[in-house]
Design a protein around this motif. Structure first.
Motif, short mmCIF file in Angstrom:
data_model
loop_
_atom_site.label_atom_id
_atom_site.label_comp_id
_atom_site.label_asym_id
_atom_site.label_seq_id
_atom_site.Cartn_x
_atom_site.Cartn_y
_atom_site.Cartn_z
N ALA A 104 0.90 -1.16 -0.04
CA ALA A 104 -0.06 -0.02 -0.01
C ALA A 104 0.99 1.24 0.08
CB ALA A 104 -1.00 0.08 1.24
N LEU A 105 1.92 1.24 0.67
CA LEU A 105 2.86 2.33 0.59
C LEU A 105 3.51 2.60 -0.59
CD1 LEU A 105 4.65 2.13 4.32
CD2 LEU A 105 3.22 3.90 3.55
N SER A 106 3.99 1.58 -1.25
CA SER A 106 4.83 1.76 -2.64
C SER A 106 3.60 2.33 -3.60
CB SER A 106 5.06 0.43 -3.10
OG SER A 106 4.05 -0.63 -3.47
N MET A 107 2.30 1.86 -3.36
CA MET A 107 1.53 2.40 -4.17
C MET A 107 0.98 3.97 -3.91
SD MET A 107 -1.39 -0.72 -4.38
CE MET A 107 -2.23 -0.22 -5.31
N VAL A 108 0.94 4.34 -2.61
CA VAL A 108 0.81 5.53 -2.47
C VAL A 108 2.06 6.50 -2.60
CG1 VAL A 108 0.24 7.43 -0.48
CG2 VAL A 108 -0.90 5.20 -0.50
N ALA A 211 8.35 1.02 -12.99
CA ALA A 211 7.69 1.30 -14.10
C ALA A 211 6.38 0.32 -14.33
CB ALA A 211 8.42 1.75 -15.23
N PHE A 212 6.70 -1.06 -14.12
CA PHE A 212 5.73 -2.00 -14.65
C PHE A 212 4.68 -2.40 -13.55
CE2 PHE A 212 9.03 -2.44 -18.18
CZ PHE A 212 8.16 -2.61 -19.19
N LYS A 213 5.02 -1.91 -12.26
CA LYS A 213 4.36 -2.63 -11.12
C LYS A 213 2.76 -2.23 -11.15
CE LYS A 213 4.44 0.63 -7.08
NZ LYS A 213 2.88 0.27 -7.00
N GLY A 214 2.54 -1.38 -12.06
CA GLY A 214 1.07 -0.97 -12.19
C GLY A 214 -0.08 -2.10 -12.36
N PHE A 215 0.59 -3.08 -12.89
CA PHE A 215 -0.09 -4.46 -12.79
C PHE A 215 -0.82 -4.80 -11.68
CE2 PHE A 215 3.52 -6.76 -11.66
CZ PHE A 215 3.05 -8.15 -10.93
N THR A 216 -0.37 -4.58 -10.59
CA THR A 216 -0.76 -4.80 -9.28
C THR A 216 -2.17 -4.05 -8.84
OG1 THR A 216 0.57 -3.34 -8.17
CG2 THR A 216 1.25 -5.52 -8.09
N THR A 217 -2.31 -2.89 -9.66
CA THR A 217 -3.63 -2.27 -9.67
C THR A 217 -4.67 -3.30 -10.13
OG1 THR A 217 -2.46 -0.30 -10.01
CG2 THR A 217 -4.94 -0.26 -10.61
N ILE A 300 -5.37 8.61 -10.89
CA ILE A 300 -6.83 8.13 -10.39
C ILE A 300 -6.92 6.76 -10.45
CG2 ILE A 300 -9.26 8.03 -11.49
CD1 ILE A 300 -8.56 10.84 -12.97
N ALA A 301 -6.20 5.88 -11.18
CA ALA A 301 -6.30 4.59 -11.08
C ALA A 301 -5.73 4.07 -9.95
CB ALA A 301 -5.78 3.83 -12.38
N SER A 302 -4.72 4.64 -9.58
CA SER A 302 -3.82 4.29 -8.38
C SER A 302 -4.55 4.46 -7.10
CB SER A 302 -2.37 5.01 -8.38
OG SER A 302 -1.85 4.28 -7.23
N VAL A 303 -5.22 5.62 -6.98
CA VAL A 303 -6.00 6.02 -5.61
C VAL A 303 -7.10 4.94 -5.78
CG1 VAL A 303 -7.74 7.53 -4.74
CG2 VAL A 303 -5.43 8.27 -5.67
N PHE A 304 -7.88 4.47 -6.62
CA PHE A 304 -8.91 3.47 -6.61
C PHE A 304 -8.31 2.28 -6.17
CE2 PHE A 304 -11.05 0.03 -8.87
CZ PHE A 304 -12.41 0.18 -8.54
N ALA A 305 -7.31 1.74 -6.64
CA ALA A 305 -6.58 0.48 -6.30
C ALA A 305 -6.16 0.24 -4.70
CB ALA A 305 -5.59 0.04 -7.32
N VAL A 306 -5.59 1.39 -4.44
CA VAL A 306 -4.97 1.43 -3.07
C VAL A 306 -6.05 1.41 -2.11
CG1 VAL A 306 -4.35 3.68 -2.74
CG2 VAL A 306 -3.01 2.08 -1.70
N SER A 307 -6.98 2.17 -2.29
CA SER A 307 -8.09 2.65 -1.28
C SER A 307 -8.90 1.07 -1.05
CB SER A 307 -9.05 3.77 -1.68
OG SER A 307 -9.68 3.22 -3.05
N ARG A 308 -9.10 0.43 -2.09
CA ARG A 308 -9.67 -1.05 -2.04
C ARG A 308 -8.88 -1.92 -1.30
NH1 ARG A 308 -12.73 2.70 -4.39
NH2 ARG A 308 -14.73 2.06 -5.35
#
Length: 448
Positions: A104-108, A211-217, A300-308
């Motif tokens: 979660a921290l890495s996403m934030v 740069a690729f870790k967005g797949f975890t979203t 926007i996509a990252s905020v969506f995923a980390v809040s979930r």
């Protein structure tokens, strides 16, 4: 009072509300927003003339890493999926909770990275590179991302789809036009490393992985994707494939227009700097506009995923929660907490240190995932052990090189990362009151 284990495979209220197309848009939205505009200059500064190869190796490591997430999501699709994977692997105790917090921290951190990148590009036409306007505009973007997210899942999916289509098409056109204007023959990647040597090149791969870790979203939103057992894996692979093509195209375009030294000097706005000499002032402004679109949609996509993900951790009683007198449910509170933390990081850290922290937290969390799946779950879910061990080995090699390089260049950030990780583990042990792991179906003692 004894805490009872929480179930977490159930689909959330928004189950099936995100289509395959929208999910790919969300994944690529997060990756391209940070990977191209925020990290190209940082990677080139570490890798030197061979920096496009760093993106290739980052993609290879990511493909191996994605395997654990895909096989787990196929078995247990869930919103907040990484927390689910860790809990299945270690039981709902301190290891799973602390690793989930690191994710979660890495996403934030990624959100603050993207927000500062947005601000940096927005200010380039005015010749402003730093100062108080950068964090101020970054925080304003984070607030805007919050407003879009409170509009609901379909609003997020539609926004991500439209913005991803615009930016992927625009960035691809930028790469083609820049290569056409400057000529690929102008890019002469001398078969040598930068002055940072092999350690610097290996360290650059850590940022390429980031740069690729967005797949975890996608994994974190798995329970809300249509037909998740079929589409989560497809979405991840499609997103990575799209990003590999886009990253290579842009890396070649930037390398043909600028020398590695010039890229490093303009590391926070490398694409805009590359556009001006080959595409003129119009190309420069179009690139700035593309950067703003890409970073905004990624945020926007990252905020969506980390809040979930944080919502799931709260519902599983793995992290504490306080309403602080606010109305609404846990998910709305987690949106607020996410944007507040991201805003604070945007103010406190520059792009280089934000990226480094994100790389440390993500790689450690990724290794914890692979070890847990290999040790406790591979037979149960029918996973190929050699693939998981390969992913674990690649992560360890990249993390070791990145740590060594950063310890020489910026030991403070290594210490901050280490202290934060230890603090997360200690805090979770104290909060949960201890933990046990029994092969992936662990139980934990309740805290009182």
């Amino acid at each position: 009072m004894t805490r009872t284990p929480q179930t977490h495979e159930a689909a959330p209220g928004g189950a099936g509300s995100i289509s395959l197309t929208n999910a790919v848009a969300m994944g690529t939205g997060v990756m391209i927003g940070a990977g191209i505009f925020a990290l190209t200059g940082q990677i080139a500064g570490l890798a030197g003339p061979l920096f496009p190869l760093s993106f290739v190796l980052g993609a290879v490591v990511t493909m191996f890493s994605a395997y654990s997430y895909i096989v787990m999501s196929n078995t247990w699709p869930s919103s907040g999926g990484i927390a689910m994977i860790l809990t299945k692997a270690y039981g709902p105790g301190a290891v799973a909770a602390a690793a989930s917090v690191l994710m979660a921290l890495s996403m934030v951190i990624n959100e603050s990275l993207v927000a500062r990148t947005f601000a940096t590009y927005a200010l380039r036409p005015f010749g402003i590179q730093d100062g108080p306007l950068v964090p101020a505009i970054g925080v304003a973007l984070i607030v805007m991302a919050y407003l879009v997210n409170v509009s609901g899942n379909r609003a997020v999916g539609l926004w991500s789809l439209v913005m991803s289509a615009v930016k992927i098409g625009g960035i691809a056109l930028f790469g083609i036009a820049a290569l056409w204007a400057s000529g690929i023959e102008n890019w002469s990647p001398a078969a040598r490393l930068s002055q940072n040597g092999i350690t610097g090149f290996a360290a650059s791969v850590a940022l390429s992985i980031l740069a690729f870790k967005g797949f975890t979203t996608i994994t974190n939103s798995g329970g809300e994707i249509t037909d998740p057992r079929r589409n989560v894996g497809r979405t991840i692979l499609l997103s990575i494939a799209v990003c590999v093509v886009v990253y290579l195209l842009v890396a070649l375009a930037v390398g043909s227009a600028l020398t590695p030294v010039q890229i490093q000097q303009a590391r926070d706005y490398a694409l805009a700097e590359a556009a001006q000499p080959v595409l003129g002032q119009t190309g420069f402004y179009l690139t700035v506009a593309l950067a703003m679109v890409a970073t905004a949609s990624g945020l926007i996509a990252s905020v969506f995923a980390v809040s979930r993900m944080l919502t799931m951790l709260t519902e599983m009683k793995m992290i504490p929660h306080s309403h602080f007198g606010m109305p609404g449910g846990i998910r709305s509170h987690m949106l607020i907490y996410t944007v507040v933390i991201a805003g604070a990081l945007t103010v406190l850290f520059d792009l280089g240190r934000i990226a480094s922290l994100g790389a440390f937290f993500y790689l450690v969390m990724d290794m914890v995932v692979h070890w847990g799946v290999w040790k406790n779950l591979r037979h149960r879910i029918g996973a190929r052990g050699w693939v998981i061990l390969t992913a674990l080995t690649l992560d360890a090699a990249v993390l070791a090189a990145f740590t060594l390089f950063k310890w020489r260049a910026d030991p403070t950030i290594v210490i901050v990362a280490l202290v934060t990780m230890l603090a997360a583990l200690l805090a979770e042990r104290l909060y949960l009151g201890g933990f046990v792991s029994d092969g992936g179906e662990g139980k934990h003692t309740g805290h009182r």
